[in-house]
Design a protein around this motif. Structure first.
Motif, PDB file in Angstrom:
ATOM      1  N   GLU A   1      -4.443  -2.970  -4.472  1.00 22.50           N
ATOM      2  CA  GLU A   1      -3.263  -2.118  -4.351  1.00 22.50           C
ATOM      3  C   GLU A   1      -1.981  -2.938  -4.511  1.00 22.50           C
ATOM      4  OE1 GLU A   1      -3.803  -4.010  -0.400  1.00 22.50           O
ATOM      5  OE2 GLU A   1      -5.187  -3.050  -1.817  1.00 22.50           O
ATOM      6  N   PRO A   2      -0.940  -2.325  -5.058  1.00 26.55           N
ATOM      7  CA  PRO A   2       0.338  -3.041  -5.115  1.00 26.55           C
ATOM      8  C   PRO A   2       0.795  -3.406  -3.702  1.00 26.55           C
ATOM      9  CG  PRO A   2       0.409  -1.012  -6.422  1.00 26.55           C
ATOM     10  CD  PRO A   2      -0.855  -0.969  -5.618  1.00 26.55           C
TER      11      PRO A   2
ATOM     12  N   GLU B   1      -2.682 -10.794  -9.692  1.00 28.27           N
ATOM     13  CA  GLU B   1      -2.834 -10.237  -8.349  1.00 28.27           C
ATOM     14  C   GLU B   1      -2.139 -11.182  -7.369  1.00 28.27           C
ATOM     15  OE1 GLU B   1      -4.298  -7.301  -7.663  1.00 28.27           O
ATOM     16  OE2 GLU B   1      -4.738  -7.004  -9.801  1.00 28.27           O
ATOM     17  N   ILE B   2      -1.185 -10.644  -6.608  1.00 32.25           N
ATOM     18  CA  ILE B   2      -0.398 -11.512  -5.731  1.00 32.25           C
ATOM     19  C   ILE B   2      -0.750 -11.340  -4.255  1.00 32.25           C
ATOM     20  CG2 ILE B   2       1.517 -11.817  -7.330  1.00 32.25           C
ATOM     21  CD1 ILE B   2       3.037  -9.640  -5.912  1.00 32.25           C
ATOM     22  N   LYS B   3      -1.773 -10.542  -3.961  1.00 31.51           N
ATOM     23  CA  LYS B   3      -2.271 -10.460  -2.594  1.00 31.51           C
ATOM     24  C   LYS B   3      -2.881 -11.813  -2.215  1.00 31.51           C
ATOM     25  CE  LYS B   3      -4.750  -7.343   0.458  1.00 31.51           C
ATOM     26  NZ  LYS B   3      -5.311  -5.987   0.585  1.00 31.51           N
TER      27      LYS B   3
ATOM     28  N   GLU C   1       5.763  -5.526  -5.206  1.00 33.27           N
ATOM     29  CA  GLU C   1       5.549  -4.802  -6.464  1.00 33.27           C
ATOM     30  C   GLU C   1       6.080  -3.374  -6.451  1.00 33.27           C
ATOM     31  OE1 GLU C   1       1.429  -5.975  -8.329  1.00 33.27           O
ATOM     32  OE2 GLU C   1       1.266  -6.168  -6.158  1.00 33.27           O
ATOM     33  N   TYR C   2       6.386  -2.847  -5.280  1.00 35.58           N
ATOM     34  CA  TYR C   2       6.766  -1.437  -5.189  1.00 35.58           C
ATOM     35  C   TYR C   2       7.904  -1.089  -6.139  1.00 35.58           C
ATOM     36  CZ  TYR C   2       4.084  -1.149  -0.767  1.00 35.58           C
ATOM     37  OH  TYR C   2       3.106  -1.176   0.189  1.00 35.58           O
ATOM     38  N   SER C   3       8.935  -1.932  -6.145  1.00 36.51           N
ATOM     39  CA  SER C   3      10.113  -1.619  -6.946  1.00 36.51           C
ATOM     40  C   SER C   3       9.891  -1.815  -8.447  1.00 36.51           C
ATOM     41  CB  SER C   3      11.302  -2.487  -6.506  1.00 36.51           C
ATOM     42  OG  SER C   3      11.016  -3.864  -6.729  1.00 36.51           O
TER      43      SER C   3
ATOM     44  N   LYS D   1       3.816   6.160   0.793  1.00 38.36           N
ATOM     45  CA  LYS D   1       5.193   6.654   0.622  1.00 38.36           C
ATOM     46  C   LYS D   1       5.909   5.933  -0.520  1.00 38.36           C
ATOM     47  CE  LYS D   1       5.859   8.524   5.244  1.00 38.36           C
ATOM     48  NZ  LYS D   1       6.613   8.459   6.512  1.00 38.36           N
ATOM     49  N   ALA D   2       5.603   4.648  -0.696  1.00 37.55           N
ATOM     50  CA  ALA D   2       6.221   3.901  -1.802  1.00 37.55           C
ATOM     51  C   ALA D   2       5.782   4.451  -3.151  1.00 37.55           C
ATOM     52  CB  ALA D   2       5.877   2.421  -1.695  1.00 37.55           C
ATOM     53  N   MET D   3       4.501   4.798  -3.268  1.00 35.97           N
ATOM     54  CA  MET D   3       4.023   5.339  -4.539  1.00 35.97           C
ATOM     55  C   MET D   3       4.527   6.767  -4.765  1.00 35.97           C
ATOM     56  SD  MET D   3       2.526   2.829  -5.979  1.00 35.97           S
ATOM     57  CE  MET D   3       3.812   1.869  -5.127  1.00 35.97           C
TER      58      MET D   3
END
Length: 366
Positions: free
Chosen positions: A76-77, A8-10, A81-83, A105-107
């Motif tokens: 959540e990502p 987890e990178i948050k 992480e989106y890409s 929108k990313a998902m």
């Protein structure tokens, strides 16, 4: 199935999506589990624990996303992480889409299958994967609120439970669900005077039956909230509308009615917050002050107690992870009405009405 567990990178998020015990349950069913190096470290689980349970350790987050058919996370990502999320990849985590149009929108663009812990719903309307974190966050809200009432960190300088000869603090809890009940229980246990508000009279009757004498119930209305604010020391916001943005129960103009150093803790921040002046903060920088009112709005409160939170969360998510792995997401959701409610965004379409309504986007009925 190939299952990935990334770090987890948050900010200051130390929980992990799966424990070694969960890995063992999956690998003995012939599934492959890929865990990013040190993913469990913050929760007290080490790479060798995962290896002993049958996992493969991968060095980077990119490798985990690349190999996995299903990603199991906690939060959540975030943008980095989106890409990494691939078309048709299942992502099983807390999403809280209604609080972030960019994430939504990313998902959609990723064409992945997003199953949200927070909207998995049982037949009785309960949210089994939200309950343990709501329990943690509700209890922590009082722990943190009591701390930030201290004068060195700009609070009113009040001890929550008082002492002989000095009245205890007044605590107002907005919302009589899991968060509110746990918050009221903790505040009452410390000796505070507690008022808990909700619009559900059936729930208020239940709370009145189970709580000690220093907890009072009251119907929630703007008038009643405004009446309490001038004499309240700590306000807990614990309102939840499934999958949708939280209502703004305390507006900016209400802050002037509070005494300087009053603390407000918004546990609903993941769903946009129930205070108008809420914006998400982190454990590293948890508070800010508006009109002399201390705001604590950390978006991942349970991340501060990661061992407790990880074990509590994975106790309830693991059966669903196993079901998804054994049956595939389509069959698993066809066989489980509860799990089907967790579907939020599927291959480019929003399939959860409240998320579409939050941003005026198209909704595809399932």
């Amino acid at each position: 199935m190939k299952i990935g567990v990334p770090i987890e990178i948050k900010n200051n998020e130390n929980r992990v999506g799966m424990t070694p015990s969960g890995v063992f349950e999956l690998t003995k069913r012939n599934h492959e589990v890929y865990v990013q190096k040190n993913a469990g470290f913050g929760s007290g689980f080490f790479d060798q624990d995962y290896i002993d349970a049958g996992a493969t350790i991968l060095e980077t987050i990119e490798e985990v996303y690349e190999v996995a058919e299903m990603i199991v996370k906690v939060k959540e990502p975030i943008e980095q992480e989106y890409s990494l999320i691939k078309k048709d990849q299942v992502v099983f985590t807390y999403f809280h889409f209604a609080s972030s149009e960019a994430l939504t929108k990313a998902m959609i663009d990723s064409e992945s299958v997003c199953i949200a812990y927070e909207t998995v719903e049982d037949a009785d309307g309960s949210l089994p994967l939200l309950v343990p974190m709501s329990e943690v966050a509700g209890r922590m809200s009082i722990q943190q609120g009591a701390k930030y009432l201290e004068k060195p960190i700009k609070g009113r300088g009040i001890l929550l439970g008082g002492v002989p000869g000095v009245k205890p603090a007044n605590v107002l809890v907005l919302g009589g669900g899991i968060v509110g009940i746990q918050a009221a229980k903790m505040a009452a246990g410390l000796g505070a005077n507690v008022t808990i508000m909700d619009i559900n009279m059936k729930q208020l009757r239940y709370i009145a039956d189970i709580m000690p004498a220093n907890v009072n119930t009251e119907f929630s209305s703007e008038y009643n909230i405004r009446k309490h604010l001038p004499k309240t020391d700590l306000v807990i916001g614990g309102v939840l509308i499934k999958g949708a943005k939280a209502p703004k129960l305390i507006t900016k103009d209400m802050l002037k009615d509070m005494r300087p150093g009053t603390v407000i803790v918004d546990v609903a921040v993941d769903q946009g917050g129930c205070f108008e002046t809420t914006h998400a903060t982190t454990h590293q920088d948890p508070t800010y002050i508006i009109d002399d009112v201390v705001h604590y709005c950390v978006a991942n409160m349970p991340g501060a107690v990661p061992y407790t939170s990880t074990v509590a969360l994975t106790n309830v998510t693991l059966p669903y992870v196993i079901k998804l792995a054994n049956e595939g997401w389509e069959q698993a959701c066809a066989n489980s009405a509860s799990l089907a409610k967790g579907l939020n965004v599927v291959k480019g379409d929003i399939v959860y009405k409240e998320i579409a309504e939050a941003f005026g986007l198209e909704f595809l009925a399932s």
